[in-house]
Design an enzyme around this catalytic site. Structure first.
Site, PDB file in Angstrom:
ATOM      1  CB  CYS A 192      -0.920   0.011   1.204  1.00 43.82           C
ATOM      2  SG  CYS A 192       0.002   0.117   2.721  1.00 43.82           S
ATOM      3  CD  GLU A 201      -4.391  -0.144  -4.269  1.00 43.19           C
ATOM      4  OE1 GLU A 201      -5.510  -0.632  -4.008  1.00 43.19           O
ATOM      5  OE2 GLU A 201      -3.523   0.041  -3.398  1.00 43.19           O
TER       6      GLU A 201
HETATM    7  P1  NAD Z   1      -9.223  -6.851   0.106  1.00 41.23           P
HETATM    8  O1  NAD Z   1      -9.957  -5.597   0.389  1.00 41.23           O
HETATM    9  O2  NAD Z   1      -9.637  -7.680  -1.034  1.00 41.23           O
HETATM   10  O3  NAD Z   1      -9.293  -7.821   1.398  1.00 41.23           O
HETATM   11  C1  NAD Z   1      -8.997  -7.359   2.687  1.00 41.23           C
HETATM   12  C2  NAD Z   1      -9.780  -8.177   3.700  1.00 41.23           C
HETATM   13  O4  NAD Z   1     -11.170  -7.984   3.493  1.00 41.23           O
HETATM   14  C3  NAD Z   1      -9.523  -9.679   3.591  1.00 41.23           C
HETATM   15  O5  NAD Z   1      -9.437 -10.210   4.896  1.00 41.23           O
HETATM   16  C4  NAD Z   1     -10.749 -10.193   2.844  1.00 41.23           C
HETATM   17  O6  NAD Z   1     -11.108 -11.506   3.229  1.00 41.23           O
HETATM   18  C5  NAD Z   1     -11.836  -9.220   3.235  1.00 41.23           C
HETATM   19  N1  NAD Z   1     -12.798  -8.960   2.149  1.00 41.23           N
HETATM   20  C6  NAD Z   1     -12.560  -8.986   0.809  1.00 41.23           C
HETATM   21  N2  NAD Z   1     -13.672  -8.657   0.124  1.00 41.23           N
HETATM   22  C7  NAD Z   1     -14.633  -8.422   1.043  1.00 41.23           C
HETATM   23  C8  NAD Z   1     -15.989  -8.025   0.957  1.00 41.23           C
HETATM   24  N3  NAD Z   1     -16.585  -7.822  -0.214  1.00 41.23           N
HETATM   25  N4  NAD Z   1     -16.686  -7.876   2.103  1.00 41.23           N
HETATM   26  C9  NAD Z   1     -16.092  -8.065   3.303  1.00 41.23           C
HETATM   27  N5  NAD Z   1     -14.801  -8.434   3.440  1.00 41.23           N
HETATM   28  C10 NAD Z   1     -14.077  -8.604   2.338  1.00 41.23           C
HETATM   29  O7  NAD Z   1      -7.677  -6.459   0.010  1.00 41.23           O
HETATM   30  P2  NAD Z   1      -6.457  -7.387  -0.442  1.00 41.23           P
HETATM   31  O8  NAD Z   1      -6.537  -7.625  -1.899  1.00 41.23           O
HETATM   32  O9  NAD Z   1      -6.335  -8.542   0.481  1.00 41.23           O
HETATM   33  O10 NAD Z   1      -5.235  -6.404  -0.106  1.00 41.23           O
HETATM   34  C11 NAD Z   1      -4.769  -5.423  -0.996  1.00 41.23           C
HETATM   35  C12 NAD Z   1      -5.387  -4.077  -0.711  1.00 41.23           C
HETATM   36  O11 NAD Z   1      -5.103  -3.683   0.640  1.00 41.23           O
HETATM   37  C13 NAD Z   1      -4.810  -2.965  -1.579  1.00 41.23           C
HETATM   38  O12 NAD Z   1      -5.861  -2.133  -1.976  1.00 41.23           O
HETATM   39  C14 NAD Z   1      -3.854  -2.226  -0.644  1.00 41.23           C
HETATM   40  O13 NAD Z   1      -3.621  -0.877  -0.987  1.00 41.23           O
HETATM   41  C15 NAD Z   1      -4.593  -2.346   0.642  1.00 41.23           C
HETATM   42  N6  NAD Z   1      -3.705  -2.160   1.779  1.00 41.23           N
HETATM   43  C16 NAD Z   1      -3.788  -0.970   2.449  1.00 41.23           C
HETATM   44  C17 NAD Z   1      -2.938  -0.714   3.502  1.00 41.23           C
HETATM   45  C18 NAD Z   1      -3.003   0.586   4.242  1.00 41.23           C
HETATM   46  O14 NAD Z   1      -2.384   0.691   5.287  1.00 41.23           O
HETATM   47  N7  NAD Z   1      -3.720   1.594   3.777  1.00 41.23           N
HETATM   48  C19 NAD Z   1      -2.004  -1.687   3.905  1.00 41.23           C
HETATM   49  C20 NAD Z   1      -1.950  -2.893   3.205  1.00 41.23           C
HETATM   50  C21 NAD Z   1      -2.823  -3.110   2.140  1.00 41.23           C
END
Ligand code: NAD
Length: 505
Positions: A288, A390
């Protein structure tokens, strides 16, 4: 998800001090991204499973909250040493499920440990405030008390560090915890839970529920969950914030990013290129805080930067994260690799110049892995999807600006505001950037300005929903409730009824 596989490793929940499958009805596949093989089947928790984890955590709360902070800290001290003891094993698990190179996996464990070290100082953070004699013979005291059961929901890209942004501070403050890790790399949270138990954490204080959105929805709606820490993509962060606040919970939901690095004409270009290579392509861009947009100021700066980046990209070593010398591993899943590759086509269609095309890289002997080489676009403009959205992969977009003011405006106009950086030799330019830029974390000649554990991490705009950044002092505030008492003890003073507002006159 289908389960047509011969893999036998089951990855389960961790509830009440032990691994438990809770009769898992459904499982999801977990891959080794370097081979493309299914290596495990993770339990996908149901609402019933979440109810059980929250029940256990709620039962453990009273005794844990009553445990003196320095005793809670001692357990975290022991946990810190156990993680360090096992760091090679833990890093290998991260590389096997996420794909990042081993040194990077180790680095995220170390950054997580720094939060544990911060949490070990919790007695100092919870000292509270006391004012003597706020009125005659009346004193005031303010306390910070734990909330109860709190939940953490984490993304795939930092399976060790992001959970450790959350639970060490939450536990140190006296809360009990239910962690829902990413279903793509779910093993590490269970390993951390086992180490917490080994360190002496009472059963039920830290629990892991595996799963996908079903488990998330159950946590967001559960009446006994007081607060939710979420890190993930922006649409889900926004959904989590909206849903959990509607259920009366305290929420911090950290979302996605599009981090810009501005390169001024006076910047040290060798330093800037080295910084960009690590920040754009390290961990295959799945950070991120990755730099995904570079904004050179002036065409001379842009041309010089482009030439050096092309040379550096030709040397970038891509391969399995377990191999020495490899600098960038595969992407996390085939679907994500294909999505990132699709963005390359989208950029070309929109008129951007694809200077280096990562789809051309060959990976002999690793054809099954989810590999993609590093890519570079030039002449990207703000209206293009590859600029607005992104991508979360090893793709760097160059947007040329003609002045510092134009570069600053670009950063400030973007919907995300997680991190940003400027490379310059001029102190006044750097200072103006720091003052005026709309982002939560700023690097001055530092490409990935992830705050240390004793500061707090978080973005602005659509990179964070909620009022609190994560870990550090903001973490202590998030995981505690403020209470102020005004106290008086019977003495010789004659007390009369007062019908006007007390003014301590
Ligand atoms: P994601 O949003 O797909 O998943 C994150 C979490 O949410 C997981 O545990 C997943 O099981 C759950 N999830 C997924 N879809 C969902 C839904 N529709 N309803 C409820 N829960 C749901 O993210 P990812 O692909 O695992 O991670 C990458 C993303 O995380 C990127 O956008 C990155 O920028 C972000 N990120 C942000 C930070 C920050 O500090 N701002 C840090 C790390 C990652």
């Amino acid at each position: 998800m289908t389960t047509t596989t011969t893999a036998t490793v089951h990855i389960d929940h961790y509830i009440d001090g032990r691994v438990d499958d809770l009769d898992a009805e459904t499982r999801g596949e977990v891959y080794n991204p370097a081979t493309g093989q299914v290596t495990g089947l993770v339990a996908l928790g149901t609402t019933k499973d979440v109810d059980e984890a929250v029940r256990v955590a709620a039962t453990a709360f009273e005794a844990w909250a009553a445990t003196p902070p320095h005793i809670r800290a001692r357990i975290l001290f022991r946990f810190r040493d156990l993680v360090e003891r096992d760091i090679d094993r833990l890093s290998a698990i991260i590389t096997a499920e996420h794909g990042k190179v081993l040194s990077d996996a180790r680095g995220e464990v170390v950054r997580g440990l720094e939060v544990v070290e911060f949490a070990c100082g919790i007695p100092q953070q919870l000292k509270g405030e006391f004012s003597e004699n706020v009125s005659r013979a009346v004193d005031a005291v303010s306390l910070r008390q734990p909330l109860g059961v709190v939940a953490g929901i984490s993304p795939f890209n930092f399976p060790a560090m992001v959970p450790m942004w959350m639970f060490p501070v939450a536990l140190a403050c006296g809360n009990t915890f239910v962690m829902k890790p990413s279903e793509k790399d779910p093993t590490l949270s269970v390993e951390l839970a086992k180490l917490l138990t080994e360190a002496g954490l009472p059963k039920g204080v830290f629990n892991v529920v595996q799963g996908d959105r079903t488990a998330v929805d159950a946590l967001l709606a559960h009446a006994d969950v007081e607060a939710v820490s979420f890190v993930g993509s922006t649409p889900v962060a926004e959904y989590v914030h909206r849903t959990a606040t509607a259920h009366g919970k305290r929420v911090q939901a950290l979302g996605g990013a599009k981090n810009h690095m501005v390169v001024m004409p006076d910047a040290d270009l060798d330093q800037a290129v080295a910084a960009l290579m690590g920040a754009a392509y390290g961990s295959a861009g799945e950070r991120c805080m990755a730099i995904s947009v570079v904004v050179p100021v002036g065409d001379d700066t842009a041309d010089a930067l482009r030439e050096r980046l092309v040379t550096a990209l030709a040397d970038l070593k891509v391969g399995p994260g377990t191999q020495d010398q490899v600098e960038m591993g595969p992407l996390v899943t085939k679907a994500h690799r294909d999505k990132v590759a699709h963005y390359l086509a989208v950029g070309v269609d929109a008129g951007a110049e694809l200077v280096v095309d990562g789809r051309r890289n060959q990976f002999p002997g690793h054809e099954g892995g989810f590999f993609l080489g590093g890519s570079l676009f030039d002449h990207v403009t703000p209206d293009m999807r590859i600029y607005r959205e992104e991508i979360f992969g090893p793709v760097l977009a160059m947007v040329r600006a003609q002045s510092f003011a134009e570069a600053l405006q670009l950063v400030n106009d973007h919907e995300f505001g997680n991190g940003t950086a400027i490379f310059t030799a001029d102190g006044n330019t750097a200072r103006t950037f720091l003052t005026k830029v709309k982002a939560g974390m700023v690097g001055i000649n530092v490409p990935i300005p992830v705050p240390m554990a004793f500061h707090s991490f978080g973005g602005w705009k659509r990179s964070l929903f909620g009022d609190h950044h994560i870990h550090g002092p903001e973490g202590v505030r998030f995981y505690t409730r403020y209470k102020t008492a005004t106290t008086r003890w019977p003495d010789d003073t004659k007390v009369r009824a007062e019908y006007s507002m007390p003014t301590h006159g």
